[in-house]
Structures are given as C-alpha cells and as structure tokens.
Enzyme design. Sequence first.
Site, short mmCIF file in Angstrom:
data_model
loop_
_atom_site.label_atom_id
_atom_site.label_comp_id
_atom_site.label_asym_id
_atom_site.label_seq_id
_atom_site.Cartn_x
_atom_site.Cartn_y
_atom_site.Cartn_z
N ARG A 7 0.81 -1.22 0.00
CA ARG A 7 0.00 0.00 0.00
C ARG A 7 0.84 1.28 0.00
O ARG A 7 0.45 2.29 0.55
CB ARG A 7 -0.99 0.01 1.17
N THR A 30 -0.11 -10.78 -12.80
CA THR A 30 0.43 -12.09 -12.45
C THR A 30 -0.36 -12.77 -11.33
O THR A 30 -0.01 -13.87 -10.92
CB THR A 30 1.89 -11.97 -12.00
N HIS A 45 -8.43 -2.94 -8.80
CA HIS A 45 -7.34 -2.59 -9.73
C HIS A 45 -7.88 -2.46 -11.15
O HIS A 45 -7.56 -1.51 -11.86
CB HIS A 45 -6.24 -3.66 -9.70
N ARG A 49 -8.32 1.14 -13.95
CA ARG A 49 -7.76 1.28 -15.28
C ARG A 49 -8.87 1.52 -16.30
O ARG A 49 -9.97 1.03 -16.17
CB ARG A 49 -6.96 0.03 -15.66
#
Length: 160
Positions: A7, A30, A45, A49
Amino acid sequence: MITGGQRSGKSTYAEKLALALAPNPVYLATAHIWDDEFRERVRAHRARRGPEWTNIEEEKYLSRHDVTGRTVLIDCCTLWLTNFFSEGMNDIEEMKEEFDRFTSQDATFIFVTNEIGMGGTSANALQRRFTDFLGWLNQYIAERADEVILMVSGINVKIK
C-alpha cells in the site's frame, strides 16, 4: 522497476508512468485469485484502469506473450514468485531464465515488486525462504533495470 511496501502507491505510480510512456500500454497481471478478499483487490485494480489498457493475465510464463514494441506494466513480481513458489520451486534460476526470455523482447517493461525483507525476520522457515527468494529476484531485476523507484507513503524516490 518500482518497489516498496504494501500500500505504498506502487501500482498507481506504475500505471501513471505507463500511460505517460504509451497511449495504449499493456497491463500484465500475475495474480492468482486465492480468495474473495483478493478477488476484490483485483476488481478494484481493474476498475481503476480505463479502456486504453490491454489486459493480460499470466500467472507464470510471461514470455508466452508477444509484447514487442509495447510498454508493459508487470504487476507484480511478488505474486509472480508466489505462483512458482507455491508449486515447490526450490531454485530461483527458473524465474531468472523466464525473466530473461520475457525481457529479450524489444519493449519497455515496468516491473512492480514488494520490499518484504525490510522488517523483522520471520519465525516461519517457509516465510524466510520466500523473503530470500524475493530479495534475490528483486536484486536480479534491479541490476538489469535502467531505473529503480522506491515508493514510500505514496512518494516516489529514485534510487537508480
């Protein structure tokens, strides 16, 4: 290479860097989804994006993917190592060879990793071994990287 603690802002910084380098970067994830909590982290996440990203999910063999001419953010080396380590890997050489195969492509690579060895020494032998392997892998990648950034509390510090 972008490294730091959990973090610390590594992924956010890496994403901004990739977008500054290319209008359509590759996000090579990954992660292996172990449980619901981790699934939620991955979802967050992905949501951060936008559509300009090409998303690839690859747990182990990064070199399977042709990224020639692209800017590629690999997030992250710690999870990448976990995928090998959880299958009983006893030698870091396999990962170094895979790293070399992958990075032999003509591309711009941004590797995100963690610094997990900066705290105390674990009483758990398996955890100590993992910490050693990640430290060796990080050293290998950092040696080959043109730049290394350490993230501390959301602040990027150039160390190479």
